[in-house]
Scaffold this active site. Structure first.
Site, PDB file in Angstrom:
ATOM      1  N   SER B  27       0.816  -1.224   0.000  1.00  0.00           N
ATOM      2  CA  SER B  27       0.000   0.000   0.000  1.00  0.00           C
ATOM      3  C   SER B  27       0.849   1.274   0.000  1.00  0.00           C
ATOM      4  O   SER B  27       0.578   2.207  -0.777  1.00  0.00           O
ATOM      5  CB  SER B  27      -0.963  -0.011   1.189  1.00  0.00           C
ATOM      6  OG  SER B  27      -0.231  -0.074   2.403  1.00  0.00           O
ATOM      7  N   THR B  28       1.895   1.339   0.820  1.00  0.00           N
ATOM      8  CA  THR B  28       2.686   2.580   0.883  1.00  0.00           C
ATOM      9  C   THR B  28       3.553   2.731  -0.360  1.00  0.00           C
ATOM     10  O   THR B  28       3.671   3.831  -0.916  1.00  0.00           O
ATOM     11  CB  THR B  28       3.561   2.602   2.160  1.00  0.00           C
ATOM     12  OG1 THR B  28       2.764   2.175   3.273  1.00  0.00           O
ATOM     13  CG2 THR B  28       4.089   3.993   2.425  1.00  0.00           C
ATOM     14  N   ASP B  81      10.405   1.068  -1.464  1.00  0.00           N
ATOM     15  CA  ASP B  81       9.545  -0.072  -1.164  1.00  0.00           C
ATOM     16  C   ASP B  81       9.023   0.038   0.265  1.00  0.00           C
ATOM     17  O   ASP B  81       9.581   0.770   1.083  1.00  0.00           O
ATOM     18  CB  ASP B  81      10.332  -1.379  -1.363  1.00  0.00           C
ATOM     19  CG  ASP B  81       9.423  -2.569  -1.672  1.00  0.00           C
ATOM     20  OD1 ASP B  81       8.188  -2.451  -1.513  1.00  0.00           O
ATOM     21  OD2 ASP B  81       9.956  -3.625  -2.069  1.00  0.00           O
ATOM     22  N   ASP B  84       6.899  -4.538   6.369  1.00  0.00           N
ATOM     23  CA  ASP B  84       5.913  -4.915   7.383  1.00  0.00           C
ATOM     24  C   ASP B  84       6.447  -4.653   8.782  1.00  0.00           C
ATOM     25  O   ASP B  84       5.691  -4.379   9.704  1.00  0.00           O
ATOM     26  CB  ASP B  84       5.540  -6.387   7.202  1.00  0.00           C
ATOM     27  CG  ASP B  84       5.081  -6.651   5.777  1.00  0.00           C
ATOM     28  OD1 ASP B  84       4.206  -5.916   5.302  1.00  0.00           O
ATOM     29  OD2 ASP B  84       5.634  -7.551   5.130  1.00  0.00           O
ATOM     30  N   GLY B  95       6.939  -8.982   2.747  1.00  0.00           N
ATOM     31  CA  GLY B  95       6.315 -10.129   2.100  1.00  0.00           C
ATOM     32  C   GLY B  95       4.863 -10.368   2.460  1.00  0.00           C
ATOM     33  O   GLY B  95       4.254 -11.304   1.955  1.00  0.00           O
ATOM     34  N   GLY B  97       2.606  -8.744   1.333  1.00  0.00           N
ATOM     35  CA  GLY B  97       1.952  -8.579   0.034  1.00  0.00           C
ATOM     36  C   GLY B  97       2.198  -9.752  -0.911  1.00  0.00           C
ATOM     37  O   GLY B  97       1.579  -9.839  -1.966  1.00  0.00           O
ATOM     38  N   GLU B 103      10.867  -8.660  -4.752  1.00  0.00           N
ATOM     39  CA  GLU B 103      11.345  -7.482  -4.028  1.00  0.00           C
ATOM     40  C   GLU B 103      12.809  -7.656  -3.627  1.00  0.00           C
ATOM     41  O   GLU B 103      13.593  -6.715  -3.708  1.00  0.00           O
ATOM     42  CB  GLU B 103      10.477  -7.237  -2.787  1.00  0.00           C
ATOM     43  CG  GLU B 103       9.085  -6.712  -3.121  1.00  0.00           C
ATOM     44  CD  GLU B 103       8.136  -6.703  -1.923  1.00  0.00           C
ATOM     45  OE1 GLU B 103       6.998  -6.260  -2.079  1.00  0.00           O
ATOM     46  OE2 GLU B 103       8.544  -7.147  -0.833  1.00  0.00           O
TER      47      GLU B 103
END
Lengths: 222, 222
Positions: B27-28, B81, B84, B95, B97, B103
């Site tokens: 999201s960010t 990027d 979490d 991860g 996501g 990534e």
């Protein structure tokens, strides 16, 4: 009896009634699977076979072995598998058949691993004859190739029929030619920590015995 | 301006004309991609974007960024990027996501990695709030689950709509709840050496800066 069959026959002597047996991949392991099938039929054994590849799954069923899933039978009593190179400490290069990840999963779950090979697979040091297969995700595999090159090897994308070879897991294989692999335990770990690498064909400390057939007979290494 | 946007805006200041920019996932990072798109249009920049997921690929194109393949542009100047968890040494858990492998491939190819997050992601030690995502091949994933459990965590197969979640690489994710992760560098390597593991969400020593937004503003960690 050819050498591969001689080695396979020696290993199959260790298969006993009631065992969960890991079924290896490749030409010599396939001979072992056929001999296990003969033994099951001939002696009325009840064994369960855990395959290490789609090919060993199919062959196991074809020769009358009851094939099961590792997840349902997590402890394997004995795995018989081949190797591309065997060094004096029983460290291995595997994966020329393209099934290295599954082979390593099954080997890690096995109480005993017996390697079957003819003496052409014996080497003084790993990397002497065979390239090291490395399974990588498809995404940015050229970037992963460059990163592997930085370790001092020459990686080549494995091809079949003019297209990249794809593993049972849907990944690619880079065959990495090293001059020699010193410190295989450290190299196994270093390669596995490269982003994009799934696993590699170094099997360090995983084999308990090797049946090495030559024209003079079978030598048992342990 | 919400906190995620505040953090993203601060990071996007580092994007300059001519750069190859890694486009993060989540999201960010998605807010950062939108802001990069605005900057490209507003200031007439020529940049190339390297996506870390199918989602960031699509979003990058949608906001007008020229999206390219990492394999064609192997050196990334700057990657923005999310994460979490961010610990005081800028080690990360990523991860949630589901794009951790890509990534990590892009992060490893990047000269500078900037993490964008709100302060809810700051932790004293990794594992404090988030489970550690581990990408595994599908074959015998229950066996791999057992092996991960032996490290002292509780792994749960990630599900979506009553079926296992599948990554862009065709693999599964095990979300592993640890009480705390001491020695993240050693843990990252240990997990990557379990047969069947593709990679895990520990990013150790890969982030150069983190833009952490709170209601008091943005704190830059380096």
């Amino acid at each position: 009896m050819d050498l591969k069959e001689l080695a396979a026959a020696e290993a199959v002597k260790y298969v006993e009634d009631g065992m969960v047996v890991g079924l290896g991949s490749g030409s010599t392991a396939s001979i072992a699977i056929r001999l296990i099938g003969d033994k099951v039929k001939g002696e009325g054994l009840e064994i369960l076979g855990v395959p290490t590849s789609t090919a060993s799954d199919l062959l196991g069923r074809a020769v009358g072995i009851k094939v099961v899933d590792l997840d349902d039978h997590p402890t394997v009593d004995l795995t018989i598998d081949g190797a591309d190179e065997v060094d004096p400490k029983l460290n291995l290069i595997k994966g020329l058949g393209g099934a290295l990840v599954r082979e390593k999963i099954v080997a890690a779950a096995s109480s005993v691993v017996i390697i079957v090979a003819d003496d052409s697979k014996l080497v003084d040091y790993l990397g002497q004859k065979a390239p090291l297969p490395v399974e990588v995700v498809r995404f940015s595999h050229k970037t992963t190739t460059r990163r592997l090159s930085a370790l001092g090897c020459r990686p080549v994308l494995r091809m079949v029929d003019n297209a990249p070879f794809t593993t049972d897991n849907g990944n690619y294989i880079l065959d990495c030619r090293f001059a020699r692999i010193d410190g295989p335990a450290a190299m196994e770990s270093t390669i596995n920590n490269i982003p994009g690498v799934v696993d590699n064909g170094l099997f360090v400390g995983r084999a308990n015995k090797a049946m090495i057939a030559s024209k003079n007979g079978v030598r048992i290494m342990e």
